[in-house]
Design a protein around this motif. Sequence first.
Motif, mmCIF file in Angstrom:
data_model
loop_
_atom_site.group_PDB
_atom_site.id
_atom_site.type_symbol
_atom_site.label_atom_id
_atom_site.label_comp_id
_atom_site.label_asym_id
_atom_site.label_seq_id
_atom_site.Cartn_x
_atom_site.Cartn_y
_atom_site.Cartn_z
ATOM 1 N N LYS A 162 -3.164 5.057 -1.860
ATOM 2 C CA LYS A 162 -4.094 5.865 -1.080
ATOM 3 C C LYS A 162 -3.554 7.288 -0.993
ATOM 4 O O LYS A 162 -2.387 7.493 -0.627
ATOM 5 C CB LYS A 162 -4.261 5.296 0.345
ATOM 6 C CG LYS A 162 -4.823 3.871 0.383
ATOM 7 C CD LYS A 162 -6.262 3.830 -0.089
ATOM 8 C CE LYS A 162 -6.829 2.415 0.045
ATOM 9 N NZ LYS A 162 -8.228 2.346 -0.435
ATOM 10 N N TYR A 189 1.038 5.267 0.468
ATOM 11 C CA TYR A 189 0.290 6.338 1.115
ATOM 12 C C TYR A 189 0.882 7.703 0.773
ATOM 13 O O TYR A 189 2.102 7.886 0.781
ATOM 14 C CB TYR A 189 0.320 6.182 2.643
ATOM 15 C CG TYR A 189 -0.485 5.016 3.166
ATOM 16 C CD1 TYR A 189 -1.845 5.146 3.431
ATOM 17 C CD2 TYR A 189 0.119 3.780 3.392
ATOM 18 C CE1 TYR A 189 -2.579 4.073 3.915
ATOM 19 C CE2 TYR A 189 -0.603 2.699 3.869
ATOM 20 C CZ TYR A 189 -1.951 2.858 4.124
ATOM 21 O OH TYR A 189 -2.683 1.789 4.599
ATOM 22 N N PRO A 229 -5.813 6.353 -6.750
ATOM 23 C CA PRO A 229 -6.633 7.181 -5.859
ATOM 24 C C PRO A 229 -7.582 8.094 -6.635
ATOM 25 O O PRO A 229 -7.210 8.679 -7.650
ATOM 26 C CB PRO A 229 -5.596 7.999 -5.087
ATOM 27 C CG PRO A 229 -4.409 8.054 -5.980
ATOM 28 C CD PRO A 229 -4.394 6.743 -6.716
ATOM 29 N N LYS A 275 0.836 -1.190 0.000
ATOM 30 C CA LYS A 275 0.000 0.000 0.000
ATOM 31 C C LYS A 275 0.877 1.248 0.000
ATOM 32 O O LYS A 275 1.806 1.373 0.797
ATOM 33 C CB LYS A 275 -0.917 0.007 1.225
ATOM 34 C CG LYS A 275 -1.976 -1.093 1.190
ATOM 35 C CD LYS A 275 -2.911 -0.979 2.379
ATOM 36 C CE LYS A 275 -3.984 -2.068 2.319
ATOM 37 N NZ LYS A 275 -4.924 -1.990 3.469
#
Length: 829
Positions: free
Chosen positions: A758, A735, A782, A733
């Motif tokens: 994200k 970020y 995103p 993931k």
Amino acid sequence: MVKELVWQIGEVAYEALDVIDTFIHDIVILGTKHVLREMTNVRHARMLHNVAKKMEELNKEINKIYDNMEEYGIESGEASADAQYERSREDMVGFDFHSTTLHNRKREEVEEDDIVGFFDNSTTLVKLLLEGNPQLDVVSIIGMGGSGKTTLAGKIYNNVVIQNHFNCRAWVCISQNFRTRDLLLEILKFEMPKSNELTRKKLFKYSSEDELKNKLFRCLQGSRYLVVMDNIWRSEVWDEIRSAFPDDSNGSRILITSRKKEVALHASLTPPYLLPFLSKDESWELFGRKVFRGGTCPPELETMGRQIAEGCHGLPLSIVVLAGILANKEKSFHIWSKFVGHVTSFLTHEDDSTICQKILSLSYTNLPQHLKPCFLYFGIYSEDFEIPIRQLMHLWVAEGFIQHNCHRFSEDVAEIYLEELIDRSLIQVASRRTDGGVKTCRIHQFLRDLCILESAEEKFLEVRTHVNLLSTNKSRRLSIQGSLDPDAYISSNPSHPSCSLLFHGQDTYDFDPNHWKWVLENFKLLRMLNFGCVDLYSIPTRIEELIHLRYLGIESDALKALPASIGNLINLETLDLRGTFLNCLPKGIWKLRRLRNLYMSGPVSLPNHLDPNVTTLNNLRVFSTVSLNLKTVCPITSGALPNLTKLGIWFAADENNNEVVDVLKCLHDLSNLQTLKIINCLERHSLPISFPEAITKITLRHVRVKVRRDMKVLGKLLNLKILKLQSCLLSSKFYVFGGSFPQLQVLQLENLRIKNWKQRRGAMPCLRHLVIKRCIELTMLPSKLQSLTVLQNVEVLWSTPESALMLQKLQTKVGFKLLVHPLPHNLVT
């Protein structure tokens, strides 16, 4: 007569400089030898007497020149001789010779809307490339030199429809001195990842022509490809290369440009496309855009402007060159009326090359004085060579072409000079960096010929091929674009005027002791020494005798070590060792107090920093790429490199010591650091919690990144504009925290094993360029990307169809340019 006087003044100035440099050279060399003090003092006195005598003779020469100036009515007090020459040219052609003010801006990429008169041509040719027979076919564009063949081919090559249709594209320029091997290598460069550059260079060096053909055939097999071969001069080119292109009946195409119809007919049964000249209206439109750069022409000048444009007879090269000159001149009826008459006289000849040559010569004459040597210097490069901008900047600086500016670094001023030459349509942009700046450039062959002709006349530069070591040279610079005669005897010529020696050509050959003797005996005043493609196996200790050397460039992968005596090159400013496979630098490196740029292919180890008398390299700005281990940490952590603006560090393999990892914590103390590259740093929690405030670009390659921790640290950097994450180890993931990366303009994600991205509100508000390359597991993007209103370009290279589809949907909402390259079949994992 004025031009002759200018040349004489220049010659005297050069002679005076050589006298002084020779004296300094002899004093230094004498001082390094074990000579009795009394004998040394006597020799010093004799040398000073000789210098005084020569300077007195030169002073008499100057007086003669001034007497000649008075005889011909040239007043020395009114202006310099050079200005007088420029003024006489102004009277003849009606130009206003005022210098261009330096400006600090990034040259923006030319939009397609700036291309005039090619809409119908482009539509026709795109249709030919996309439709028709599925078998491999050759489409050709023919036309007069300067008619826009390359421009039209470039417009087609960059067409979005073309980019999406062909999953493999390559562009190569064909010089008149065509060699099949060189062409194969150029095409293969498009097919091999840039990360394998050193391996690729070593592989290609030892591959035969047939092996390269087979390799290219295998690379292209199964792909729908488009290869543009620009500026083909001979029919034999296609005969030599055609077997390297597979025909899989999938619509692959070759697009060629040429001046000769027979070349096009020889390569294909498809009738060639004859590029017409621009119409009167198209000529005026192109002229107006180049002169007024987005503005409008005053009504009182339009009639005059149309006459100037029509005088070019629809030849785009002529229009662009003339418009480039007038763009920097006063927009007045007086200036333009004289210009019209002058241009018309140049365009009455039948030979197109003569027309262009005279026009281009005119554009050189009207360059501001500070740009003339910079322009002529392009003659050092071989035909159709793609010129690295950074190298060119360093060469200009070392040559002394850049005017001193206490508020800017010399390389920054040099970049402004280059932008001026581009604005005048004298230099072409070949490629750009991710931030939009120029990465490589080219010079048109007519302009290159002009550089060589003008340089020979002014004794500025001489270009040679197949040089015999016995031959003499009278120019200040010598560019060898061929091979040296290995069987020639050495001639000693201590008064050799050349201050620059550059080897630049396609031939590779060994540089043996005889060649070194030739250099050391005949080029004692060298300021510039660039070996280019020469195979250099060793460097003699005597290189220390070249005390005036400011630039030394070596690319040979055969060189394994540098002599310690290199530390005695007290004036050395740039040491470029990219392409070599050195393991460690000699201790003498710490004596190079004036060294500003040190480039290495990496990883190269630093010598032990033990000499208490050598504490810092205060002038060093660029230091890349250095291997970090226990022996080489100290120079960085101890503050021995206080003024670095660019640093590349490579952590040594299997190095787990905390002292090595902790070097990153000391980066914060490098207050001037702007560009940082970290390679092979896989220690946990290895990235620092703070970076220098001035940093604008960070590249992490093979680095362990703790996403939540490290992305938060990086996101707080207020001046960070470019972030590249390449083959890094990080979680699945990705970020990007809210409000982070406030100034980030370029984000590159390459070969990352991330699945989800994200992004929170307010992150990366200034992002303009996004690159996603070979992130084959990334399936979720995103939604916050659609809030990035300034996003202009998105490249999806070798990535999943899912991410490409999502971006295509997002494109309709945001309006950015989208470039998609599917993952090649042979790279699917």
